[in-house]
Design an enzyme around this catalytic site. Structure first.
Site, PDB file in Angstrom:
ATOM      1  N   SER A   1       0.825  -1.210   0.000  1.00  0.00           N
ATOM      2  CA  SER A   1       0.000   0.000   0.000  1.00  0.00           C
ATOM      3  C   SER A   1       0.860   1.261   0.000  1.00  0.00           C
ATOM      4  CB  SER A   1      -0.961  -0.033   1.184  1.00  0.00           C
ATOM      5  OG  SER A   1      -1.901   0.996   1.108  1.00  0.00           O
TER       6      SER A   1
ATOM      7  N   ASP B   1      -2.081   6.258  -3.557  1.00  0.00           N
ATOM      8  CA  ASP B   1      -1.016   5.518  -2.895  1.00  0.00           C
ATOM      9  C   ASP B   1      -0.567   4.361  -3.779  1.00  0.00           C
ATOM     10  OD1 ASP B   1      -3.411   4.179  -2.589  1.00  0.00           O
ATOM     11  OD2 ASP B   1      -2.896   3.353  -0.631  1.00  0.00           O
TER      12      ASP B   1
ATOM     13  N   ASP C   1      -1.063   1.057  -3.973  1.00  0.00           N
ATOM     14  CA  ASP C   1      -1.998   0.080  -4.550  1.00  0.00           C
ATOM     15  C   ASP C   1      -3.307   0.719  -4.985  1.00  0.00           C
ATOM     16  OD1 ASP C   1      -2.908   0.512  -1.920  1.00  0.00           O
ATOM     17  OD2 ASP C   1      -3.743  -1.500  -1.776  1.00  0.00           O
TER      18      ASP C   1
ATOM     19  N   ASP D   1      -5.835   2.468  -3.626  1.00  0.00           N
ATOM     20  CA  ASP D   1      -7.150   2.418  -2.978  1.00  0.00           C
ATOM     21  C   ASP D   1      -7.479   3.725  -2.267  1.00  0.00           C
ATOM     22  OD1 ASP D   1      -5.394   2.118  -0.844  1.00  0.00           O
ATOM     23  OD2 ASP D   1      -6.328   0.306  -0.042  1.00  0.00           O
TER      24      ASP D   1
END
Length: 447
Positions: free
Chosen positions: A94, A236, A238, A240
């Site tokens: 993340s 960010d 990843d 999300d």
């Protein structure tokens, strides 16, 4: 008590703790419980390909079939799992720095695995109880592409014509992460004039740190000012989380964008249930009260919010960090639909983002963090709780102390060896005072 899993999945330094052997054994433990066809995806970190091969091997070894969806955002994987598969594993750390990686494990709804299942997975892992199959029962591996379908589904959920008619100038900063193959294409398909920054996948994240904080987005802010853009978006690693920069180059905190979308969702649906965490702004509750909404508070963590949204048939949810959840689409924070929804709001109101934000209830917040070893987190929490018995305290997650000036929440990170301290008040001075008081409480027990 879980030993490996944090707020969402397992995160460790790649190839030091998170080795191929570790990843394979965790995946095999997960596959032992979940069975069926498992979708696997990753962010573009330099270690992701290595770990994905190990995860795939672990799943195949316990008889699961594996569909490799390639490099993609976590919400795109969650969408695919919910619609087509029995579970999923996203290989990502993340917002963590490049040396980290991790495994986000998903159930069949595309929600992060619940605590009880994670405890069972840990028991299998530590007891080496993975149910390896015989040679003729080993699973099969496939490749598939879900990104185009995911983008099309995002576009179906907004007024594309209204956005095209607004002729918006948009800057997108993907941070060299997983959004590179989604957000720029969504924005372009919506007819916006697009400028991109850090939109080539690169696991070393050379342009900026993958966490979209104000300090990390100075280049994006400069580009907005230089180009006269109407709005900018940053994600960010990843993809999300979604952070906005307004037309003046001002950083918009995640709880503000949350409140903006919440207001639009409640108005459109004549009310509904809004789920968020105890660390999110009081503005969310204010807007709910003004628009026939009901607020439900949870512990910090998007999978906790997502699961509660499913349980209560909620309308919308999210966190203060720019993670917005649209449960009719994806049971998790979704950068693609968040971007499209915010563009729709700007387009249909005809107002600049700064004005839309100014029209929301006004609160001021401060955020701090300090390093704290994982084995010391419980002690620090216990001592802070002992010292705050004379205050109004909410222990849903960490210690949230409420007084007539506002609130401060002190909680250990579930993904990093740090303590976080957030405050909110009606004045910036009170917010600063509260966060400093909170930090002093933490530091008092760190030594």
């Amino acid at each position: 008590m879980k030993q490996l899993f944090g707020t969402f999945g397992v995160r460790r330094v790649a190839n030091t703790v998170l080795t191929p052997e570790f990843a394979s054994e965790i995946a095999a433990a997960y596959g032992t419980k979940v069975k069926g066809t498992i979708a696997v995806g990753s962010d573009p970190r330099t270690s992701s390909e290595m770990i994905k091969h190990s995860v795939t091997a672990g799943l195949l070894s316990v008889g699961c079939d594996v569909v490799d969806l390639g490099t993609l955002p976590t919400p795109a994987l969650q969408y695919g799992v919910r619609k087509y598969y029995d579970g999923g594993i996203m290989i990502t750390a993340s917002h963590n720095p490049p040396k980290y990686n991790g495994l986000k494990l998903l159930d069949a709804d595309g929600i992060g695995t619940p605590d009880d299942l994670e405890e069972e997975i840990e028991e299998i892992y530590f007891g080496k109880k993975q149910q390896r199959v015989t040679w003729d029962k080993i699973g099969k591996a496939y490749k598939a592409n879900i990104i185009d379908e995911y983008i099309d589904e995002v576009l179906k959920r907004v007024d594309t014509q209204a956005i095209r008619d607004a002729n918006l100038k948009v800057v997108v900063d993907c941070g060299s992460g997983a959004a590179c193959d989604t957000t720029p294409y969504i924005v372009r398909k919506l007819g916006c004039e697009l400028t991109t920054l850090n939109c080539q996948p690169d696991g070393a994240f050379p342009g900026r740190n993958p966490e979209p904080t104000e300090d990390n987005l100075t280049d994006l802010i400069s580009v907005v000012k230089a180009t006269g853009a109407d709005i900018a978006f940053a994600h960010d690693g990843d993809a999300d989380r979604t952070i906005c920069i307004d037309e003046k180059g001002q950083f918009v905190f995640g709880d503000k964008s949350f409140a903006l979308v919440e207001k639009a969702m409640l108005e459109k649906n004549n009310g509904g249930k809004i789920v968020t965490t105890v660390a999110t702004s009081n503005a969310i509750a204010d807007i709910a009260r003004q628009n026939n909404g009901e607020i439900i508070l949870t512990k910090v963590g998007d999978l906790v919010v997502a699961r509660k949204l499913k349980d209560v048939d909620g309308l919308f949810g999210g966190e203060e960090n720019g993670g917005l959840i649209f449960p009719d689409f994806v049971y998790g924070r979704d950068s693609g639909l968040a971007t499209a929804m915010i563009l729709e709001i700007v387009a249909k109101t005809g107002k600049p983002l700064s004005q839309l934000i100014d029209e929301l209830p006004t609160y001021y917040s401060e955020k701090r963090k300090v390093e704290c070893a994982d084995d010391k987190k419980a002690y620090v929490a216990e001592k802070i709780l002992e010292e705050t018995t004379d205050y109004e305290v909410d222990t849903t997650d960490g210690v949230k102390i409420i007084n007539d000036k506002g609130w401060v929440i002190i909680r250990p990170s579930g993904t990093e060896p740090i303590y976080r301290c957030f405050s909110e008040a009606k004045t910036p001075e009170d917010a600063e005072e509260l966060v400093e008081w909170g930090m002093n409480l933490i530091n008092k027990y760190l030594d």
